[in-house]
Design an enzyme around this catalytic site. Structure first.
Site, short mmCIF file in Angstrom:
data_model
loop_
_atom_site.label_atom_id
_atom_site.label_comp_id
_atom_site.label_asym_id
_atom_site.label_seq_id
_atom_site.Cartn_x
_atom_site.Cartn_y
_atom_site.Cartn_z
N PRO A 91 0.82 -1.22 0.00
CA PRO A 91 0.00 0.00 0.00
C PRO A 91 0.86 1.27 0.00
CG PRO A 91 -0.67 -1.51 1.76
CD PRO A 91 0.63 -2.03 1.21
N GLU A 118 2.36 -8.25 8.34
CA GLU A 118 2.35 -6.78 8.34
C GLU A 118 3.32 -6.20 7.31
OE1 GLU A 118 -0.01 -5.09 10.09
OE2 GLU A 118 -0.62 -7.17 10.44
N ARG A 156 -2.95 -8.78 -21.01
CA ARG A 156 -3.83 -8.39 -22.12
C ARG A 156 -3.20 -7.35 -23.03
NH1 ARG A 156 -6.45 -4.19 -21.14
NH2 ARG A 156 -8.30 -4.69 -22.36
N ASP A 171 -8.94 0.61 -25.51
CA ASP A 171 -9.72 0.55 -24.28
C ASP A 171 -9.85 1.84 -23.54
OD1 ASP A 171 -10.26 -2.02 -24.12
OD2 ASP A 171 -8.43 -2.51 -23.04
N1 ADE Z 1 -0.76 -5.34 -0.08
C1 ADE Z 1 -1.72 -5.06 0.81
N2 ADE Z 1 -2.51 -4.08 0.37
C2 ADE Z 1 -2.04 -3.72 -0.85
C3 ADE Z 1 -2.41 -2.76 -1.83
N3 ADE Z 1 -3.46 -1.94 -1.64
N4 ADE Z 1 -1.71 -2.69 -2.96
C4 ADE Z 1 -0.66 -3.49 -3.16
N5 ADE Z 1 -0.24 -4.41 -2.28
C5 ADE Z 1 -0.92 -4.53 -1.14
#
Ligand code: ADE
Length: 253
Positions: A91, A118, A156, A171
């Site tokens: 994230p 984590e 793709r 697309d």
């Molecule tokens: N691992 C956990 N959440 C994630 C996300 N939103 N994007 C990429 N990898 C992740």
């Protein structure tokens, strides 16, 4: 293209190995997926891949040694000479968009690192990761689904994967706009008619209609995307450029 995937849950990737476009790409020899399990690189009896975080706190982390050995082996194994970058799904990464997908699809090789718990020890990121990629501002339990998202979106785009090589480029997002609406038979469904222009056989008119629909829909739903549309690069006529400029000016007001 050859993609290494590093995950302690390799069978999750059956979803891309066994279904749809990704399966076809693999069968045609256009995409090769190689799965690597850090558990195979542990040296203790319990095959431990996680440990408690220094400094305390909830949850566990992926410990560095098995992960580092696994990444190194994966990169050395690539049948092409250049294994390409190591991408860690997290994230904290750069947000994935179509431009980044196109960039990643241009590599002959890629190593996708899917974490669990984590996260992973920061020193592995420092020493082995070239790029962190996020699929959105929310937290998943692991990087496997994000890695599959990357694989699917890349597959793709690979030349020869879709029946018609143009379709991937036409697309939603290829010109920075959302897709136009689509219709198929019957001509009238529950009293709703398909737009007459699509039945006209006039290809230029249809192209214009679709582009106008895309511009209008993007203006309504994602004005942030319109701001970034490159007016020089697209196949826009003067009317459409005027429309796009109005949206772009409106967005900056
Ligand atoms: N691992 C956990 N959440 C994630 C996300 N939103 N994007 C990429 N990898 C992740």
């Amino acid at each position: 293209m050859e993609i290494n995937v590093i995950s302690i849950f390799p069978t999750m990737f059956d979803a891309v190995l066994e279904f749809g476009i990704t399966r076809q790409a693999i069968e045609k020899g256009l995409l090769k997926l190689v799965l690597w399990n850090p558990r195979d690189y542990t040296e203790d009896r319990h095959r431990t891949v996680d440990d408690r975080p220094y400094g305390g706190g909830p949850g566990m982390l992926m410990k560095p040694e098995p992960l580092a050995r696994c990444i190194d082996d994966a990169r050395l194994s690539n049948s092409g000479s250049n294994p390409g970058p190591v991408v860690y799904l997290s994230p904290q990464g750069d947000l994935l968009n179509q431009q980044l997908v196109e960039e990643l699809a241009d590599y002959a090789g890629l190593t996708l690192l899917a974490g669990r718990y984590e996260g992973i020890d920061e020193r592995v990121i420092e020493s082995r990761v070239d790029r962190e990629v996020s699929i959105g501002d929310y937290v998943l339990a692991g990087g496997e689904i994000p890695a599959m998202t990357v694989i699917d979106s890349i597959a793709r785009l690979l030349p020869g994967v879709l029946g018609n090589d143009l379709s991937a480029r036409q697309d939603s997002f290829s010109n920075g706009l959302l897709d136009c609406p689509h219709y198929t038979r019957p001509e009238c469904f529950e009293g709703l008619k398909a737009p007459q222009v699509l039945l006209s056989g006039d290809h230029e008119k249809i192209r214009q209609w679709r582009l106008n629909q895309s511009i209008a829909k993007t203006g309504e739903r994602r004005p942030d995307l319109l701001e970034r549309v490159n007016l020089e690069e697209g196949e826009f006529d003067t009317e459409q450029i005027k429309l796009l400029k109005e949206f772009q000016i409106g967005a900056t007001r």
